[in-house]
Design a protein around this motif. Structure first.
Motif, PDB file in Angstrom:
ATOM      1  N   LEU A  89       8.515 -11.982   8.822  1.00 30.66           N
ATOM      2  CA  LEU A  89       9.687 -12.846   8.834  1.00 30.66           C
ATOM      3  C   LEU A  89      10.855 -12.345   7.983  1.00 30.66           C
ATOM      4  CD1 LEU A  89       7.956 -16.332   8.929  1.00 30.66           C
ATOM      5  CD2 LEU A  89       9.582 -15.431  10.585  1.00 30.66           C
ATOM      6  N   PRO A  90      10.652 -11.893   6.744  1.00 34.35           N
ATOM      7  CA  PRO A  90      11.811 -11.408   5.992  1.00 34.35           C
ATOM      8  C   PRO A  90      12.510 -10.232   6.675  1.00 34.35           C
ATOM      9  CG  PRO A  90       9.954 -11.788   4.534  1.00 34.35           C
ATOM     10  CD  PRO A  90       9.421 -11.883   5.933  1.00 34.35           C
ATOM     11  N   ARG A  91      11.715  -9.368   7.286  1.00 34.40           N
ATOM     12  CA  ARG A  91      12.296  -8.199   7.958  1.00 34.40           C
ATOM     13  C   ARG A  91      13.010  -8.595   9.244  1.00 34.40           C
ATOM     14  NH1 ARG A  91       9.771  -5.540  11.856  1.00 34.40           N
ATOM     15  NH2 ARG A  91       7.771  -6.446  11.215  1.00 34.40           N
ATOM     16  N   VAL A  92      12.358  -9.399  10.080  1.00 38.64           N
ATOM     17  CA  VAL A  92      12.941  -9.756  11.369  1.00 38.64           C
ATOM     18  C   VAL A  92      14.160 -10.652  11.207  1.00 38.64           C
ATOM     19  CG1 VAL A  92      12.486 -10.969  13.541  1.00 38.64           C
ATOM     20  CG2 VAL A  92      10.736  -9.490  12.560  1.00 38.64           C
ATOM     21  N   SER A  93      14.117 -11.543  10.221  1.00 44.38           N
ATOM     22  CA  SER A  93      15.222 -12.482  10.031  1.00 44.38           C
ATOM     23  C   SER A  93      16.471 -11.814   9.476  1.00 44.38           C
ATOM     24  CB  SER A  93      14.784 -13.611   9.092  1.00 44.38           C
ATOM     25  OG  SER A  93      14.581 -13.120   7.771  1.00 44.38           O
ATOM     26  N   GLY A  94      16.301 -10.648   8.850  1.00 48.45           N
ATOM     27  CA  GLY A  94      17.447 -10.002   8.229  1.00 48.45           C
ATOM     28  C   GLY A  94      17.876 -10.663   6.939  1.00 48.45           C
ATOM     29  N   ALA A  95      16.992 -11.442   6.334  1.00 48.86           N
ATOM     30  CA  ALA A  95      17.323 -12.153   5.100  1.00 48.86           C
ATOM     31  C   ALA A  95      17.676 -11.173   3.989  1.00 48.86           C
ATOM     32  CB  ALA A  95      16.154 -13.037   4.677  1.00 48.86           C
ATOM     33  N   ARG A  96      18.622 -11.587   3.166  1.00 49.78           N
ATOM     34  CA  ARG A  96      19.045 -10.749   2.038  1.00 49.78           C
ATOM     35  C   ARG A  96      18.421 -11.202   0.716  1.00 49.78           C
ATOM     36  NH1 ARG A  96      23.848 -11.466   5.035  1.00 49.78           N
ATOM     37  NH2 ARG A  96      24.530 -13.159   3.666  1.00 49.78           N
ATOM     38  N   ARG A  97      18.041 -12.465   0.663  1.00 51.81           N
ATOM     39  CA  ARG A  97      17.469 -12.999  -0.572  1.00 51.81           C
ATOM     40  C   ARG A  97      16.397 -14.024  -0.225  1.00 51.81           C
ATOM     41  NH1 ARG A  97      20.330 -16.959  -4.972  1.00 51.81           N
ATOM     42  NH2 ARG A  97      20.732 -18.077  -3.027  1.00 51.81           N
ATOM     43  N   LYS A 145      22.027 -20.329   0.347  1.00 50.40           N
ATOM     44  CA  LYS A 145      23.264 -19.927   1.021  1.00 50.40           C
ATOM     45  C   LYS A 145      22.904 -19.147   2.278  1.00 50.40           C
ATOM     46  CE  LYS A 145      23.638 -15.863  -1.980  1.00 50.40           C
ATOM     47  NZ  LYS A 145      24.422 -15.204  -3.039  1.00 50.40           N
ATOM     48  N   TYR A 146      23.900 -18.822   3.035  1.00 49.99           N
ATOM     49  CA  TYR A 146      23.683 -18.092   4.285  1.00 49.99           C
ATOM     50  C   TYR A 146      22.988 -16.760   3.985  1.00 49.99           C
ATOM     51  CZ  TYR A 146      24.590 -15.650   8.639  1.00 49.99           C
ATOM     52  OH  TYR A 146      24.445 -14.948   9.813  1.00 49.99           O
ATOM     53  N   GLY A 147      21.971 -16.447   4.790  1.00 49.07           N
ATOM     54  CA  GLY A 147      21.248 -15.186   4.626  1.00 49.07           C
ATOM     55  C   GLY A 147      20.022 -15.290   3.755  1.00 49.07           C
ATOM     56  N   ASP A 148      19.729 -16.507   3.259  1.00 45.21           N
ATOM     57  CA  ASP A 148      18.545 -16.690   2.430  1.00 45.21           C
ATOM     58  C   ASP A 148      17.340 -17.094   3.282  1.00 45.21           C
ATOM     59  OD1 ASP A 148      19.937 -16.139   0.131  1.00 45.21           O
ATOM     60  OD2 ASP A 148      20.145 -18.226  -0.498  1.00 45.21           O
ATOM     61  N   ILE A 149      16.177 -16.817   2.740  1.00 47.89           N
ATOM     62  CA  ILE A 149      14.924 -17.314   3.316  1.00 47.89           C
ATOM     63  C   ILE A 149      14.162 -18.023   2.193  1.00 47.89           C
ATOM     64  CG2 ILE A 149      13.728 -15.105   2.918  1.00 47.89           C
ATOM     65  CD1 ILE A 149      12.088 -15.657   5.453  1.00 47.89           C
ATOM     66  N   VAL A 150      13.635 -19.201   2.481  1.00 46.70           N
ATOM     67  CA  VAL A 150      12.894 -19.998   1.511  1.00 46.70           C
ATOM     68  C   VAL A 150      11.437 -20.063   1.952  1.00 46.70           C
ATOM     69  CG1 VAL A 150      12.576 -22.301   0.530  1.00 46.70           C
ATOM     70  CG2 VAL A 150      14.888 -21.407   0.893  1.00 46.70           C
ATOM     71  N   GLN A 176      21.339 -25.844   5.939  1.00 48.34           N
ATOM     72  CA  GLN A 176      21.193 -25.453   7.339  1.00 48.34           C
ATOM     73  C   GLN A 176      21.405 -23.960   7.573  1.00 48.34           C
ATOM     74  OE1 GLN A 176      23.295 -27.947  10.142  1.00 48.34           O
ATOM     75  NE2 GLN A 176      23.042 -29.766   8.863  1.00 48.34           N
ATOM     76  N   ASP A 177      22.069 -23.280   6.643  1.00 43.07           N
ATOM     77  CA  ASP A 177      22.313 -21.845   6.805  1.00 43.07           C
ATOM     78  C   ASP A 177      21.180 -20.995   6.248  1.00 43.07           C
ATOM     79  OD1 ASP A 177      24.756 -22.231   8.061  1.00 43.07           O
ATOM     80  OD2 ASP A 177      25.858 -22.273   6.170  1.00 43.07           O
ATOM     81  N   THR A 178      20.138 -21.653   5.788  1.00 38.95           N
ATOM     82  CA  THR A 178      18.993 -20.969   5.185  1.00 38.95           C
ATOM     83  C   THR A 178      17.780 -21.117   6.091  1.00 38.95           C
ATOM     84  OG1 THR A 178      19.793 -21.326   2.928  1.00 38.95           O
ATOM     85  CG2 THR A 178      17.426 -20.989   3.199  1.00 38.95           C
ATOM     86  N   LEU A 179      16.994 -20.049   6.217  1.00 42.83           N
ATOM     87  CA  LEU A 179      15.755 -20.106   6.989  1.00 42.83           C
ATOM     88  C   LEU A 179      14.631 -20.609   6.094  1.00 42.83           C
ATOM     89  CD1 LEU A 179      14.066 -19.554   9.518  1.00 42.83           C
ATOM     90  CD2 LEU A 179      13.783 -17.193   8.714  1.00 42.83           C
ATOM     91  N   TRP A 180      14.040 -21.723   6.484  1.00 42.02           N
ATOM     92  CA  TRP A 180      12.939 -22.314   5.731  1.00 42.02           C
ATOM     93  C   TRP A 180      11.617 -21.944   6.408  1.00 42.02           C
ATOM     94  CZ3 TRP A 180      13.495 -26.077   1.610  1.00 42.02           C
ATOM     95  CH2 TRP A 180      14.826 -26.350   1.280  1.00 42.02           C
ATOM     96  N   VAL A 181      10.716 -21.361   5.632  1.00 41.78           N
ATOM     97  CA  VAL A 181       9.370 -21.033   6.113  1.00 41.78           C
ATOM     98  C   VAL A 181       8.385 -21.915   5.346  1.00 41.78           C
ATOM     99  CG1 VAL A 181       7.630 -19.238   6.413  1.00 41.78           C
ATOM    100  CG2 VAL A 181      10.072 -18.666   6.591  1.00 41.78           C
ATOM    101  N   LEU A 233      14.235 -18.969  17.449  1.00 40.88           N
ATOM    102  CA  LEU A 233      13.606 -18.192  16.391  1.00 40.88           C
ATOM    103  C   LEU A 233      12.332 -17.514  16.885  1.00 40.88           C
ATOM    104  CD1 LEU A 233      13.946 -20.623  13.342  1.00 40.88           C
ATOM    105  CD2 LEU A 233      15.169 -18.480  13.701  1.00 40.88           C
ATOM    106  N   ILE A 234      11.537 -18.236  17.661  1.00 42.64           N
ATOM    107  CA  ILE A 234      10.294 -17.675  18.173  1.00 42.64           C
ATOM    108  C   ILE A 234      10.581 -16.508  19.116  1.00 42.64           C
ATOM    109  CG2 ILE A 234       8.269 -18.159  19.585  1.00 42.64           C
ATOM    110  CD1 ILE A 234       8.135 -19.328  16.780  1.00 42.64           C
ATOM    111  N   LYS A 235      11.612 -16.630  19.922  1.00 42.23           N
ATOM    112  CA  LYS A 235      11.968 -15.538  20.830  1.00 42.23           C
ATOM    113  C   LYS A 235      12.334 -14.279  20.055  1.00 42.23           C
ATOM    114  CE  LYS A 235      14.911 -14.476  24.814  1.00 42.23           C
ATOM    115  NZ  LYS A 235      15.982 -14.993  25.721  1.00 42.23           N
ATOM    116  N   LYS A 236      13.059 -14.455  18.956  1.00 47.29           N
ATOM    117  CA  LYS A 236      13.431 -13.300  18.132  1.00 47.29           C
ATOM    118  C   LYS A 236      12.198 -12.659  17.503  1.00 47.29           C
ATOM    119  CE  LYS A 236      16.655 -11.933  14.466  1.00 47.29           C
ATOM    120  NZ  LYS A 236      17.707 -12.417  13.524  1.00 47.29           N
TER     121      LYS A 236
END
Length: 360
Positions: A89-97, A145-150, A176-181, A233-236
């Motif tokens: 997920l961190p790699r595919v999502s392109g998360a920066r933090r 913030k945008y680009g984060d993953i939690v 809403q701009d953050t990906l929550w796992v 998200l699942i498609k990606k």
């Protein structure tokens, strides 16, 4: 990769020159009950199927999950345990933090760093009580913030803390701009899906849920889990996943368990509730150097009082062919913490009697 997770019965057996079957493992958070009735026979009858490749995308299992939860099968991806998705997920999502509240499962931070993410840890909140929930979610939403993953483990490992789904969903909608796992590997131990899982709520586009077959059904050796989320998200994720990622016996087990395991799940929850109460009653009365912290799960985090430390307790018990979890390698904890997961009543009493011998 962290070496020092729970459940290494093979390593301890080698060092002691005994069979892995001789090890009493209280360090791995799997179901304390035997595997579900009928599963072993289903695997035996399906053994011939390993002569062919498994389903390329675990289609039948995805369809079974879709029927159980009333969602399209396109919302599910099956993997070789939740670990596959934690690292993808961190790699595919392109998360920066990555934002990670502590203490928690170490692979979240390891996976984020492996993908080149900056890791910002929050806390720690070692207690399992509910007072930490507001602090955790406020800390995340204030920083997100945008680009984060939690990453949030709910209920959390090792504290057992559970964040009610409505409170958690409110925070997800704020950031809403953050990906929550949200890792729900232990949610089935404390209640039905309608009570403990975000699956029962509408899936926002910034949420992914991780679920494990390993823990609840006691089959970590088969390596089976899945990720659930909005179709975009699942498609990606699917575009980056490997074909034949799940072996055929794991697929067979998953299909069987989704269809046949409702009574087993209830049995696990009831056993854990009753046995945890009994086990803690004995611990509090007989083991003064272990102080249980509040938590909702079948595993319990203890704070150790001097003169004992986690390393000395675990080393002593290993010589008795017993594994408990030294929590000093959890970020945010220290050598003052130990985690014990319930087993059978007989085994739990055996552990208590061995711990009593450590009393100064």
């Amino acid at each position: 990769m962290l070496y020092g997770h729970g459940g290494d019965i093979y390593g301890l057996a080698r060092s002691l020159g005994v069979s892995p079957k001789d090890i009493k493992d209280f360090s791995s958070n799997v179901s304390p009950l035997p595997i579900p009735a009928g599963l072993k026979q289903r695997l035996i009858t399906g053994l011939e199927e390993i002569r062919a490749l498994p389903e390329v995308d675990s289609f039948t299992l995805r369809e079974a999950l879709a029927r159980r939860y009333g969602l399209p099968s396109q919302n599910f991806l099956i993997g070789s345990g939740t670990t596959e998705w934690i690292y993808s997920l961190p790699r595919v999502s392109g998360a920066r933090r990555a934002l990670i509240p502590l203490p928690t499962y170490s692979d979240y931070a390891d996976a984020a760093r492996a993908a080149g993410c900056e890791v910002e840890t929050l806390g720690p909140w070692p207690d399992g009580d509910q007072n930490a929930n507001v602090a955790i979610l406020n800390s995340i939403t204030n920083k997100a913030k945008y680009g984060d993953i939690v990453f949030i483990c709910n209920p959390n490992n090792p504290t057992g803390r559970f964040i009610p789904t409505n409170i958690l969903m409110d925070a997800i909608k704020i950031a809403q701009d953050t990906l929550w796992v949200i890792d729900e590997s232990y949610a089935p131990f404390i209640g039905r899906d309608q009570e403990t899982s975000l699956i029962s709520l509408n899936l926002p586009s910034n949420l992914l849920i991780l679920r494990s077959f390993s823990k609840l059904y006691g089959i970590p050796g088969l390596r089976l889990g899945y990720v659930l989320g909005a179709s975009n998200l699942i498609k990606k994720l699917d575009s980056m996943s490997k074909p034949w990622a799940v072996n055929r016996l794991a697929q067979i087990a998953g299909e069987y368990l989704v269809k046949m395991s409702f009574h087993y799940e209830e049995d696990v929850r009831e056993y854990c509730k009753v046995e945890k109460r009994r086990f803690l009653s004995r611990i509090k009365a007989e083991i003064p150097f272990l102080k249980p912290l509040e938590g909702s799960t079948h595993f319990i985090l203890f704070k150790i009082t001097p003169p004992w430390m986690a390393a000395t307790i675990t080393a002593t018990l290993k010589n008795k062919q017993i594994l408990v979890r030294d929590c000093s390698n959890f970020m945010g904890l220290s050598d003052e913490y130990l985690r014990i997961s319930l087993r059978s009543m007989e085994d739990n009493d055996y552990l208590i009697n061995q711990l009593k011998e450590l009393n100064p």
